[in-house]
Design an enzyme around this catalytic site. Sequence first.
Site, PDB file in Angstrom:
ATOM      1  N   ASP A   9       0.869  -1.167   0.000  1.00 14.43           N
ATOM      2  CA  ASP A   9       0.000   0.000   0.000  1.00 14.43           C
ATOM      3  C   ASP A   9       0.913   1.226   0.000  1.00 14.43           C
ATOM      4  O   ASP A   9       2.074   1.136   0.390  1.00 14.43           O
ATOM      5  CB  ASP A   9      -0.885  -0.022   1.250  1.00 14.43           C
ATOM      6  CG  ASP A   9      -1.729   1.222   1.381  1.00 14.43           C
ATOM      7  OD1 ASP A   9      -2.388   1.607   0.394  1.00 14.43           O
ATOM      8  OD2 ASP A   9      -1.731   1.826   2.471  1.00 14.43           O
ATOM      9  N   ASP A  11      -0.008   5.075   0.950  1.00 12.70           N
ATOM     10  CA  ASP A  11      -0.183   5.998   2.075  1.00 12.70           C
ATOM     11  C   ASP A  11      -0.205   5.251   3.405  1.00 12.70           C
ATOM     12  O   ASP A  11      -1.027   4.371   3.619  1.00 12.70           O
ATOM     13  CB  ASP A  11      -1.480   6.799   1.907  1.00 12.70           C
ATOM     14  CG  ASP A  11      -1.474   7.665   0.660  1.00 12.70           C
ATOM     15  OD1 ASP A  11      -0.384   8.101   0.243  1.00 12.70           O
ATOM     16  OD2 ASP A  11      -2.562   7.900   0.097  1.00 12.70           O
TER      17      ASP A  11
END
Length: 179
Positions: A9, A11
């Site tokens: 991922d 952020d």
Amino acid sequence: MSRKAVFLDRDGVINEVLTERVKFVNRPEHLHFLPGVPEAIKKLNESGLFELIAVVTNQGGVGLGYLKEDMLENIHEHMVSELKKEDAIIHEVACCTHKPKEGCACRKPGSLMIEELAEKHDIDLASSYMVGDREPDIQAGQNAGTKLVFIGDDLDGVDAVYPNLAEAVDWIIEDAKEQ
């Protein structure tokens, strides 16, 4: 030997978000790596165990009109090039730019981004890893059939929990060696 990948991922795993310095990453200069991230990605690269290190990220701000698609591409080009300066290689970036409630299959917890990358690169998902800091990241990995690494305090049903990517990579590498 199966071809493995690490899906990251963006952020909260790679870069700061919702910190004093950054609310959202809407420009390349807003992208600040979390401590140890370039070194962690470099370690994954140097292990020789992974065919693919990819970022899979929901970027609903595009669909909502907060961010233009070309600016998002600039942010990702900046991220990849800054990491490359540290010999940390991200092979691909996949992102869902649909609105959060649009119901698409690519937005995490949907697993389409992971599955398409796996098909493109002939990756064995059962031998691969999804690393995320939110439940939708983990659910996407679960839906795709990867091993699950949660960045945070605790989450049931995952293979490993670490406070940050820098600490998680040693476990990922050791686990991948045992396969």
